[in-house]
Design a protein around this motif. Structure first.
Motif, PDB file in Angstrom:
ATOM      1  N   ASP A 115     -21.622  13.337 -40.216  1.00  0.00           N
ATOM      2  CA  ASP A 115     -21.706  12.480 -39.026  1.00  0.00           C
ATOM      3  C   ASP A 115     -22.184  13.273 -37.823  1.00  0.00           C
ATOM      4  O   ASP A 115     -21.647  14.350 -37.548  1.00  0.00           O
ATOM      5  CB  ASP A 115     -20.305  11.935 -38.672  1.00  0.00           C
ATOM      6  CG  ASP A 115     -19.981  10.680 -39.457  1.00  0.00           C
ATOM      7  OD1 ASP A 115     -20.927  10.023 -39.942  1.00  0.00           O
ATOM      8  OD2 ASP A 115     -18.783  10.368 -39.592  1.00  0.00           O
ATOM      9  N   ARG A 150     -26.018   6.123 -37.270  1.00  0.00           N
ATOM     10  CA  ARG A 150     -25.366   6.051 -38.582  1.00  0.00           C
ATOM     11  C   ARG A 150     -24.019   6.765 -38.623  1.00  0.00           C
ATOM     12  O   ARG A 150     -23.442   6.955 -39.701  1.00  0.00           O
ATOM     13  CB  ARG A 150     -26.308   6.575 -39.666  1.00  0.00           C
ATOM     14  CG  ARG A 150     -26.716   7.999 -39.474  1.00  0.00           C
ATOM     15  CD  ARG A 150     -27.527   8.508 -40.678  1.00  0.00           C
ATOM     16  NE  ARG A 150     -27.351   9.942 -40.764  1.00  0.00           N
ATOM     17  CZ  ARG A 150     -28.335  10.801 -40.930  1.00  0.00           C
ATOM     18  NH1 ARG A 150     -29.575  10.391 -41.072  1.00  0.00           N
ATOM     19  NH2 ARG A 150     -28.082  12.096 -40.999  1.00  0.00           N
ATOM     20  N   SER A 152     -20.090   7.389 -38.587  1.00  0.00           N
ATOM     21  CA  SER A 152     -18.971   6.550 -39.024  1.00  0.00           C
ATOM     22  C   SER A 152     -17.946   6.424 -37.898  1.00  0.00           C
ATOM     23  O   SER A 152     -17.927   7.219 -36.956  1.00  0.00           O
ATOM     24  CB  SER A 152     -18.290   7.184 -40.237  1.00  0.00           C
ATOM     25  OG  SER A 152     -17.575   8.334 -39.829  1.00  0.00           O
ATOM     26  N   ARG A 153     -17.085   5.415 -38.047  1.00  0.00           N
ATOM     27  CA  ARG A 153     -16.016   5.209 -37.089  1.00  0.00           C
ATOM     28  C   ARG A 153     -15.108   6.451 -37.010  1.00  0.00           C
ATOM     29  O   ARG A 153     -14.680   6.861 -35.938  1.00  0.00           O
ATOM     30  CB  ARG A 153     -15.194   4.004 -37.571  1.00  0.00           C
ATOM     31  CG  ARG A 153     -14.156   3.493 -36.627  1.00  0.00           C
ATOM     32  CD  ARG A 153     -13.362   2.386 -37.312  1.00  0.00           C
ATOM     33  NE  ARG A 153     -14.169   1.197 -37.510  1.00  0.00           N
ATOM     34  CZ  ARG A 153     -14.100   0.114 -36.708  1.00  0.00           C
ATOM     35  NH1 ARG A 153     -13.263   0.102 -35.696  1.00  0.00           N
ATOM     36  NH2 ARG A 153     -14.834  -0.945 -36.939  1.00  0.00           N
ATOM     37  N   GLU A 154     -14.869   7.087 -38.162  1.00  0.00           N
ATOM     38  CA  GLU A 154     -14.013   8.282 -38.194  1.00  0.00           C
ATOM     39  C   GLU A 154     -14.664   9.448 -37.440  1.00  0.00           C
ATOM     40  O   GLU A 154     -13.992  10.233 -36.779  1.00  0.00           O
ATOM     41  CB  GLU A 154     -13.724   8.730 -39.638  1.00  0.00           C
ATOM     42  CG  GLU A 154     -12.871   7.764 -40.450  1.00  0.00           C
ATOM     43  CD  GLU A 154     -13.645   6.502 -40.865  1.00  0.00           C
ATOM     44  OE1 GLU A 154     -14.878   6.618 -41.100  1.00  0.00           O
ATOM     45  OE2 GLU A 154     -13.037   5.422 -40.917  1.00  0.00           O
TER      46      GLU A 154
END
Lengths: 338, 338
Positions: A115, A150, A152-154
């Protein structure tokens, strides 16, 4: 044991390290890397990192969070170099001041298993280098965050958690908007400082003149005295926005030139407005930019009487003594038979 | 008991008071005057003066040395106001940064029974106002001295003695030369700072943009944030020299604009030269401008490797990644069919 790796241990990188160490994150090891072994040694001595790794791949190995605190134009090479050594789920962030370029590089060089969430901490202090590092550098300031499309939420949460641990305020922004603003308030000042130094230091009288240079010159030249690699990156990483602002300031300087030459009242107004704009900025900054309706914050040190003195008849009286003394050269040139 | 009177108790006036008090001159009383009763009160509290006099004539009465530490354009009115109250043999000095004007006013307003010896202390600190006052403000710095053509030997000695008591270094200069240098290193920076603030604070986006303004903007705007009356005086008291320097810096900004747009190597060289010029100035300043033959002083923080990285092929490699990312808008415009 989770590992956080910081690449680049200058002022920002070491201060992030110190603030993370102070936050006493559980089961966390902070690893540092710097191309200068002297800087790396100092960062360990300061306690900004638990240890340093000379080898870039060893430094990032197993890291769940990777912070790049290096000049913007060093970012693509570094991303390319570490991309293959990052574990799945690693969150990569940076601290550069040109976000469109950095986000594009992250997209190009990082694998989908990682990420990228860009960052830009806004720092109030004027210190520089690892010596100036301190755990409070980011406290109460904004920390701009730019998740890649792109991410992620994490991944976003990991960076928000880091920002919160630094005592800073997460501030999500559009990268394009960010870059256009940063060109004005961060990169334009560098160009102006360098242009000022170039102009005066090229004078044949600089040897003697430099003895008279004191606090004003010290302040005005200080940005030109920062790491020239960082300054170069700042000038080119976001070129088009910066060019716009250089044009704006040249227009303003010409306007000031006109006012200095023959419009003392307008000059007085312009200087008072600049003073007021800065004072309001300081007041809003001190209040954390919590905007309220109602009266604007009080401007310290600028009284109504002062304003009046700088305007109208009182101003004209004040400056008459100067005009009596010096008939301006240009007036002689301009005079035509009537 | 001799009396020294200081008119204007801001940073400079109060620091002179503190330094004179520390020098423990025998049988000397230091009297202060300020148009702000709050500033006067603080100066007494700091111990910068033995007492203050609200009435200007009472303040200068019987003074053997009178120090005017007020904005340049306040000097003629003050000289005119006190001229009749000065005792024979009184020595008058000032601390303004435009000496040709001040010397002409002294010649016009002061009686022949009084000596005028202009002064201009060069201050290193960035503090401002009576709160920043300290006895060490002038220590080891140059203090420019400008005897009026009709000043007596004793008058000049009195000011040299004062400068020595401040821990400062007397530096005799030609007023015209002084003014031309000061326009470059003291007044130009003010105009640039104000023009920068005017340019960005007028932007419709300033409300949002100002949140991103941090240390660079803080530094670049700080001169615009000083007393606007003093800034106005600085801009007009020595107009012609300042106009020359505004023109020089506009030329430099245009040159930087050109380099930012399409000559990264020249820009790199210019930024490195500006960095070096400032570092050399700091080094010469630290050594008290004691010029020696032999190798030039070492520039801290700027290694040969750094220089190489910023030049030639290494630089080109570094910036290729940026050009790959953004095809510059202007290139599209320029392209012509071949």
């Amino acid at each position: 044991m989770q590992r956080i790796t910081i690449i680049g241990l200058g002022l920002i990188g070491s201060s992030i390290g110190l603030a993370l160490k102070r936050a006493e994150l559980r089961d966390t090891q902070v690893v540092g890397h710097d191309t200068s072994s002297e800087v790396a040694r100092q960062a360990v001595k300061l306690g900004a990192v638990d240890k340093t790794e000379w080898n870039l791949h060893s430094a990032v190995e197993g890291a769940s969070l990777l912070v790049l605190s290096i000049p913007v134009l060093s970012i693509p090479d570094t991303l390319e170099a570490v991309a293959g050594s990052l574990v799945r789920g690693c969150v990569v962030t940076d601290t550069g001041s040109a976000k469109q370029a950095v986000l594009a590089w992250a997209d190009k060089y990082l694998p989908p298993s990682v990420d990228f969430v860009g960052g830009h901490p806004l720092v109030g202090a004027d210190t520089e280098g690892v010596q100036g590092a301190n755990a409070d550098l980011f406290r109460n300031g904004f920390y701009c965050i730019f998740p890649s499309p792109r991410a992620s939420r994490e991944g976003v949460k990991a960076v928000v958690d880091m920002v919160t641990a630094l005592g800073s305020r997460p501030y999500f922004m559009d990268p394009q908007e960010h870059d256009s603003y940063t060109a004005a308030v961060e990169h334009l000042p560098i160009v102006m400082s360098a242009a000022m130094v170039s102009a005066v230091a090229k004078s044949p009288s600089w040897g003697d003149m430099s003895r008279l240079a004191s606090s004003a010159y010290h302040t005005a030249s200080s940005l030109a005295g920062e790491d020239p690699t960082g300054n170069l990156d700042a000038c080119v990483a976001n070129r088009q926005d910066l060019l716009h602002w250089v044009d704006q300031v040249v227009l303003q300087l010409r306007e000031y030139r006109r006012m200095i030459e023959d419009d003392t009242e307008a000059l007085s107004k312009a200087l008072a407005e600049a003073y007021t704009a800065r004072a309001l900025w300081l007041a809003r900054k001190a209040s954390g930019f919590v905007e309220r309706s109602g009266p604007s914050p009080e401007i310290p040190g600028f009284s109504e009487g002062m304003m009046q003195m700088m305007m109208g008849e009182a101003l004209a009286r004040r400056y008459r003594k100067l005009d009596e003394l010096f008939v301006r050269r240009d007036e002689k040139d301009r005079k035509k038979p009537t």
